[in-house]
Design a protein around this motif. Structure first.
Motif, mmCIF file in Angstrom:
data_model
loop_
_atom_site.group_PDB
_atom_site.id
_atom_site.type_symbol
_atom_site.label_atom_id
_atom_site.label_comp_id
_atom_site.label_asym_id
_atom_site.label_seq_id
_atom_site.Cartn_x
_atom_site.Cartn_y
_atom_site.Cartn_z
ATOM 1 N N UNK A 95 0.824 -1.212 0.000
ATOM 2 C CA UNK A 95 0.000 0.000 0.000
ATOM 3 C C UNK A 95 0.857 1.260 0.000
ATOM 4 N N UNK A 96 0.260 2.351 -0.382
ATOM 5 C CA UNK A 96 0.911 3.653 -0.261
ATOM 6 C C UNK A 96 0.435 4.288 1.040
ATOM 7 N N UNK A 97 1.360 4.573 1.945
ATOM 8 C CA UNK A 97 0.976 5.122 3.247
ATOM 9 C C UNK A 97 0.586 6.595 3.114
ATOM 10 N N UNK A 98 0.166 7.178 4.216
ATOM 11 C CA UNK A 98 -0.304 8.568 4.211
ATOM 12 C C UNK A 98 0.796 9.517 3.751
ATOM 13 N N UNK A 99 2.031 9.240 4.191
ATOM 14 C CA UNK A 99 3.134 10.096 3.786
ATOM 15 C C UNK A 99 3.343 10.028 2.271
#
Length: 767
Positions: A95-99
C-alpha cells in the motif's frame, strides 16, 4: 611413433583438465529455456536497451493476496512484512501510506504545468473554452467535492484532471486505504503487492531456494489466516519449473543411461577392463566437451547437459568397435594391426558425426550451439583416446568367441541371400516412412515445445483477469539517443495507437504519463491562452479566482523516476549511462500484429515486438533452412559413396541413410508429435550417427561378423542414451529423442545393405 602420439595426447588431456579447473569456478550454469532462443530477439533495438528491459522484466514479481470475502488487509500486510525480510527480494511494495499519498499530491501540484494529460490538453485547444466548461462542471457536480482551497491554488484544476485521466487509463483495480484492490466474480477481495528479485530469475540455485521459501511462507500464511489465498506471477516460477525438469532428466535419465551402458558392456565382453576403457573414453569426451564449451561460451546450459547424454552412446561406439575387433581377432593380429583395420572406419565415422553436430552451429540458438560444440569436441576427444592409448591398454585382453554368433550369422545370411529380407525390410520401412510423412504435421509454435504447469497457467490467467494486465510479451520499444528524443517519439506513436484502438487492431495500451520538454512548452502556451478565458467564465458565474501560476514546471525523466508518482511505471522507462534511453509500451488485445509492425516502421526509433510471433517465424525460417542443408548433406554423401564404390553400390549404400531419415519422421508422426526445428536437428544427428553403421560394414579391411557385433553393441548403447531422452518431461527433448532413437534403429536395420554379396564367406569363417 605411436608412443609419441600417446604421450602427446596425455599432454593435451592434462591441459584440458587444467583449463576446466580454471574455467569451472567462474562458469555459470544456465537453466532458462529462453536461452535456447536467439541471443538477439527484438529486431533493430540497441542491445543495451534490449538487455536492460529483458533483465528488468525477468526480475519482476507480483502477488495477489486475498483474505476472503471481507475487505481486511491484515493477511496482505502479513505477507508484505514476510516478503520484505527475504534476502532474495528487494523493493517489495504494497500500500501507499499517508506520507506517500501526501508526497504524491505535493509532486503533482508543484509540477502541474508539466504534467498535463492528453484529455486536459485537448480541452485546452481553441482558447480553452472546453477546459472552462469542464472546470464549471466539476464545481457544480454533487460528487466531485471541489474545495475552495483547491480552486484557489489550482484554478485550471490540472491536478484533478491528471488524477482522473490516470484512473481512466489504470487497470481494473481500485485504490482502497492505500492498497490496489480487485474483486473477483466470487466476491473475494485481492490485494496487490509487487517486488523484484535481487539476482537473475534464471539463477538455478537461487531460484530453487526462493521458490521453496515462498512455498514455506504460503503455508505459514494459511496457518495465520486459514481463509487467505496467494497467487504469484514472475519469470522465476517458470524458470524454476524448467530447471527442475532438466535436473530430473540429468539425474534420473543420466543414471539409467550409465547403468544400462555398463551392464551391456559387461554382458558382451564379460570383463571389467573393457568397461573401464569405455568409461575412460566417455569421461575424456565429457571433459573435453565441457572445457571447450566453457572456453567458447563462458557458461553451460542445463539443457545442453541433458541433450549431451546423446554423445555417451556415440562416443562409446569408437571404443566398442575397436574392442570388438580385439575380442574376435586378438589372437591373430597385434593391437596396432587391429587399429589399422578399424582406423579408416573410425575416422570416417568421427568425421561424419562431428560434421553433423557442427551443422547445428548454424542454428541461431545459444543452447543448440553449445550442444554442437560440446558434442563435436567430446567425440573427437573420445576417438583420439581410442586411437592414441588403447593399443597399449588392450594388451592381454582375452579373446572370446562371438556372442550370439548363430543369431548374427543368420541375420547376415538373410541379408545376403534372402530377397525377402534384403528387399522386404527396406521396402517395409519405405512404406512406413511414406505413410508417416504423409500424416506429419508442421508446428513452429514455441509454446508447444514445453508444456507449462497447469497451476502456474491458472494463476497467470486469474491475475490477468483481476488486473487487466497480461504477460503476453507484446509491446512497442521506443528508444533514442537522448531522453527528449525518446519522449518525442513516444508522442508520435500515441496518436497511431489511438487510431489502432479505434480500428480494433488492439484492445488497449499503456504509455508512461510523461511529456517531452517540447510538449511541456506547448502545453504552457495553451495554459497561458486558456487562463483569461477561465477567469472570465468563472467571474460570469460569480466566482472570483486569482490568475493561475503559469511558470514553467519542467518534469524530466530523471526527476520523474526519483519521485513517488513513477511508482508502478518505472519498469517502462530505461536510462543508460551514455544518455540513451528507451521506453516500453505494452499492448494487450492484439488482433492484427502485422498492422502494428507497419506502425513501428513509420516512426524512427520505434520497434514492434511480438515475441511469440517473432520466434515462430524464426523457427519456421531456420527449419526450412535446415531442411535444405539436410538434403544437400544427403546428396554429398551419395556422391562420396558413388565416387568410392561405384554407381550401383554407392547408391545402395545411401539407402540406409534415406530410410533412417524417413523412419525417424514416421516415428515422430505416429507418436503424435509435429515436425519442428528440433526434429530436424535430430535428423541431422540421425544422418551423422546412422551413417557410422554403413561405414563399419563397408570397411574393406573389416569383417562382416565383427562389424555386425560392433554396431549391435553400439546400437544398444546409443538406444540406452538417446532412448532415455524420449522420457524427458520437456516436449522438445522428448521429440528429439524419438526421432534420434527410431531413426538410428532404422539405420541399424538397413546397414547390411552395404555388404557385398561376396562377403558372406568371411562371416562364416569368423563363426
Amino acid at each position: 611413433m605411436h608412443r609419441r602420439l600417446a604421450w602427446g595426447w596425455l599432454a593435451i588431456v592434462t591441459l584440458l583438465v587444467a583449463l576446466l579447473c580454471t574455467l569451472l569456478p567462474k562458469a555459470r550454469l544456465d537453466s532458462s529455456v529462453l536461452s535456447l532462443l536467439p541471443a538477439s530477439s527484438l529486431g533493430k533495438i540497441p542491445p543495451q536497451i534490449e538487455n536492460g528491459f529483458l533483465q528488468r522484466l525477468d526480475r519482476q514479481m507480483m502477488w495477489m493476496v486475498s483474505p476472503g470475502n471481507t475487505a481486511d488487509p491484515a493477511a496482505a500486510q502479513w505477507w508484505q512484512s514476510q516478503l520484505q525480510q527475504q534476502p532474495f527480494l528487494q523493493n517489495v511494495q504494497g500500500p501507499m501510506d499517508a506520507k506517500g499519498q501526501q508526497e504524491w499530491g505535493k509532486f503533482y501540484f508543484e509540477h502541474r504545468n508539466g504534467l498535463v494529460d492528453n484529455q486536459t490538453r485537448s480541452r485546452l485547444q481553441n482558447g480553452g473554452e472546453a477546459q472552462a466548461q469542464w472546470v464549471l462542471s466539476q464545481l457544480y457536480s454533487a460528487f466531485s467535492g471541489v474545495s475552495g482551497k483547491e480552486l484557489a491554488n489550482d484554478p485550471l484544476m490540472l491536478v484533478r484532471g491528471s488524477q482522473l485521466a490516470l484512473q481512466q487509463t489504470a487497470s481494473q483495480m481500485r485504490l482502497q486505504n492505500g492498497w490496489l484492490v480487485a474483486r473477483d466474480k466470487q466476491g473475494r477481495y485481492w490485494y496487490l503487492l509487487h517486488g523484484e528479485l535481487k539476482g537473475s530469475s534464471f539463477d538455478m540455485q537461487q531460484g530453487r531456494a526462493a521458490v521453496e521459501q515462498l512455498r514455506v511462507l504460503h503455508n505459514n500464511l494459511k496457518q495465520h489466516f486459514p481463509q487467505a489465498e496467494v497467487m504469484s506471477r514472475g519469470t522465476l516460477f517458470y524458470s524454476d519449473y524448467a530447471s527442475q525438469q532438466a535436473k530430473h532428466d540429468v539425474s534420473t535419465l543420466g543414471l539409467a543411461t550409465v547403468i544400462g551402458v555398463l551392464l551391456l558392456v559387461l554382458a558382451v565382453f564379460r570383463s571389467v577392463r573393457p568397461l573401464l576403457l569405455c568409461a575412460t573414453s566417455v569421461a575424456i569426451g565429457a571433459l573435453a566437451g565441457t572445457a571447450i564449451t566453457l572456453l567458447c561460451f563462458g557458461e553451460l546450459h542445463l539443457m545442453t547437459l541433458v541433450m549431451s547424454m546423446s554423445i555417451v552412446g556415440v562416443s562409446a561406439d569408437y571404443t566398442l568397435y575397436y574392442l570388438t575387433e580385439r575380442m574376435v581377432h586378438g589372437g591373430e593380429n597385434s593391437p596396432i594391426e587391429s587399429l589399422r583395420k578399424v582406423l579408416p572406419a573410425l575416422l570416417l565415422a568421427l568425421a561424419t558425426t562431428a560434421i553433423a553436430y557442427l551443422i547445428m552451429i548454424l542454428a541461431p540458438f545459444p543452447g543448440i550451439r553449445q550442444l554442437a560444440v560440446f558434442a563435436a569436441s567430446g567425440l573427437i576427444a573420445s576417438c583420439l583416446t581410442v586411437v592414441c592409448w588403447y593399443p597399449f591398454a588392450v594388451r592381454g585382453l582375452p579373446v572370446r568367441p562371438v556372442p550370439c554368433s548363430r543369431l548374427l550369422t543368420a541375420w547376415l545370411d538373410a541379408w545376403q541371400h534372402k530377397k525377402a529380407v534384403r528387399i522386404g525390410v527396406p521396402l517395409a520401412l519405405l512404406v512406413m516412412s511414406l505413410v508417416g510423412i504423409a500424416s506429419l504435421k508442421i508446428n513452429d509454435d514455441i509454446a508447444s515445445f514445453q508444456a507449462l504447469p497447469k497451476d502456474l497457467v491458472q494463476e497467470e490467467q486469474a491475475i490477468t483477469a483481476l488486473t487487466g494486465q497480461g504477460m503476453d510479451q507484446k509491446w512497442f520499444v521506443v528508444y533514442g539517443d537522448t531522453a527528449e528524443q525518446t519522449l518525442q517519439r513516444l508522442e508520435k506513436l500515441a496518436p497511431e495507437l489511438d487510431a489502432a484502438q479505434k480500428s480494433k487492431a488492439i484492445g488497449s495500451y499503456r504509455m508512461i504519463p510523461l511529456a517531452s520538454l517540447e510538449q511541456q512548452q506547448a502545453d504552457l502556451r495553451l495554459l497561458s491562452e486558456a487562463a483569461p478565458v477561465l477567469q472570465k467564465r468563472l467571474a460570469e458565474s460569480g466566482i472570483t479566482v486569482s490568475a493561475p501560476n503559469l511558470q514553467q514546471m519542467a518534469v524530466t525523466p530523471d526527476i520523474w523516476q526519483k519521485s513517488v508518482i513513477s511508482s508502478g511505471w518505472r519498469l517502462l522507462w530505461l536510462s543508460l549511462p551514455d544518455g540513451k534511453s528507451g521506453a516500453l509500451v505494452p499492448v494487450s488485445g492484439v488482433y492484427n500484429s502485422a498492422a502494428l509492425g507497419e506502425i513501428a516502421a513509420k516512426i524512427p526509433g520505434v520497434s514492434w515486438v511480438d515475441r511469440k510471433v517473432m520466434f515462430n517465424e524464426l523457427f519456421s525460417h531456420f527449419r526450412s533452412l535446415l531442411a535444405g542443408l539436410l538434403a544437400a548433406a544427403v546428396v554429398v554423401i551419395a556422391l562420396s559413396y558413388v565416387l568410392r564404390l561405384g554407381v550401383k553400390r554407392g547408391l545402395l549404400n545411401v539407402v540406409p541413410s534415406l530410410l533412417s531419415l524417413g523412419g525417424g519422421l514416421a516415428a515422430l508422426a505416429f507418436s503424435g508429435h509435429a515436425l519442428n526445428l528440433f526434429s530436424l536437428l535430430a535428423l541431422v544427428l540421425v544422418l551423422g550417427i546412422g551413417i557410422n553403421y554403413t561405414l563399419f560394414f563397408s570397411n574393406p579391411r573389416g569383417t562382416p561378423m565383427t562389424s555386425l557385433l560392433a554396431i549391435s553393441v553400439a546400437l544398444l548403447t546409443t538406444l540406452f542414451t538417446l532412448g532415455m531422452l524420449v522420457f524427458s518431461q520437456t516436449q522438445a527433448i522428448a521429440s528429439f529423442g524419438i526421432v534420434l532413437s527410431c531413426g538410428i534403429f532404422c539405420a541399424f536395420l538397413t546397414a547390411p545393405l552395404a555388404l557385398s554379396t561376396s562377403g558372406h564367406g568371411e562371416g562364416k569363417r569368423e563363426k
